[in-house]
Design a protein around this motif. Structure first.
Motif, PDB file in Angstrom:
ATOM      1  N   THR A 198       0.831  -1.316   0.020  1.00 37.84           N
ATOM      2  CA  THR A 198      -0.032   0.072  -0.309  1.00 37.84           C
ATOM      3  C   THR A 198       1.054   1.155   0.045  1.00 37.84           C
ATOM      4  O   THR A 198       1.618   1.362   0.228  1.00 37.84           O
ATOM      5  CB  THR A 198      -0.890  -0.032   1.576  1.00 37.84           C
ATOM      6  N   ASN A 199      -0.139   2.393  -0.473  1.00 33.12           N
ATOM      7  CA  ASN A 199       0.942   3.614  -0.125  1.00 33.12           C
ATOM      8  C   ASN A 199       0.611   4.236   0.676  1.00 33.12           C
ATOM      9  O   ASN A 199      -0.132   4.174   1.965  1.00 33.12           O
ATOM     10  CB  ASN A 199       1.276   3.973  -1.676  1.00 33.12           C
ATOM     11  N   SER A 200       0.825   5.569   0.932  1.00 34.05           N
ATOM     12  CA  SER A 200       0.889   6.217   2.217  1.00 34.05           C
ATOM     13  C   SER A 200      -0.175   7.673   1.944  1.00 34.05           C
ATOM     14  O   SER A 200      -0.569   8.403   3.322  1.00 34.05           O
ATOM     15  CB  SER A 200       1.552   7.220   2.670  1.00 34.05           C
ATOM     16  N   THR A 201      -1.479   7.170   0.730  1.00 37.80           N
ATOM     17  CA  THR A 201      -2.365   7.918   1.084  1.00 37.80           C
ATOM     18  C   THR A 201      -4.079   7.830   1.164  1.00 37.80           C
ATOM     19  O   THR A 201      -4.191   8.672   1.216  1.00 37.80           O
ATOM     20  CB  THR A 201      -1.827   8.756  -0.330  1.00 37.80           C
ATOM     21  N   ILE A 202      -4.268   6.864   0.325  1.00 39.86           N
ATOM     22  CA  ILE A 202      -5.832   6.280   0.571  1.00 39.86           C
ATOM     23  C   ILE A 202      -5.839   5.122   0.860  1.00 39.86           C
ATOM     24  O   ILE A 202      -4.858   4.232   0.685  1.00 39.86           O
ATOM     25  CB  ILE A 202      -5.919   7.145  -0.743  1.00 39.86           C
TER      26      ILE A 202
END
Length: 196
Positions: A16-20
């Motif tokens: 996962t990324n750190s935004t959504i």
């Protein structure tokens, strides 16, 4: 969408990324394998039959299985006879059965079987025989069946040869005397019906 692994292993990675963030996902997996053999099987009876384990199905890809034949009483000879064979050649090499005189594949290689040729029987004189079955990553066949006998004499009693060529002796290893109270017979009965 369905994803299939034919190599016996599947690795799944989730990043996962750190935004959504969202509600995530769920996966279901099913193993559909007719795994024919696994690891090393110990055979301790004085005689017996065994096979790759596929029965009426085909064997799996990427197998590396073994059978250690160690009858009690340290027999003078163990004789293996391949009774049926259907192994296939594929893009990654060929599927084969190798037979060693000893407890594993570091022993003396005494036989190699592949294709549909059952060949002649092989004999081990160390008191142990190791049978190794390896398959490649493509194409499968119907597998193989074998039987073995052990004896306290060097020659196998009542042996039949069906191949079109071969050789045999009293069975005593080079430099070793034959044993007392030996009684063995050989029948040469090739498919061609002609013996010279």
């Amino acid at each position: 969408a369905a994803v299939t692994s034919t190599g016996g292993v599947m690795f799944i990675e989730f990043i996962t990324n750190s935004t959504i963030v969202d509600q995530g996902w769920r996966a279901v997996y099913t193993i559909t394998s007719n795994l024919t053999c696994f690891g090393t099987t110990l055979l301790t009876a004085p005689s017996g039959t065994f096979s790759d384990g596929s029965g009426t199905a085909v064997y799996d890809n990427n197998l590396n299985c073994g059978w250690l034949i160690q009858p009690p009483g340290n027999p003078a000879v163990i004789v293996l006879n391949m009774t049926s064979m259907n192994l296939l050649f594929g893009g990654g090499g060929f599927d084969r059965v190798r037979v060693f005189d000893g407890i594993d594949n570091s022993g003396t290689l005494i036989g190699t079987y592949f294709g549909t040729n059952t060949g002649n029987q092989v004999s081990a004189f160390s008191g142990s025989m190791f049978v190794e079955f390896t398959t490649n990553g493509s194409l499968q066949g119907q597998g193989w069946d074998a039987n073995y006998n052990s004896s306290t004499t060097y020659c196998a009693p009542n042996t039949t040869f069906t191949g079109n060529f071969g050789n045999f002796t009293d069975g005593s290893p080079n430099g070793t005397n034959y044993l007392d109270n030996t009684s063995c017979e050989w029948l040469i009965e090739p498919a061609s019906g002609y013996v010279s």
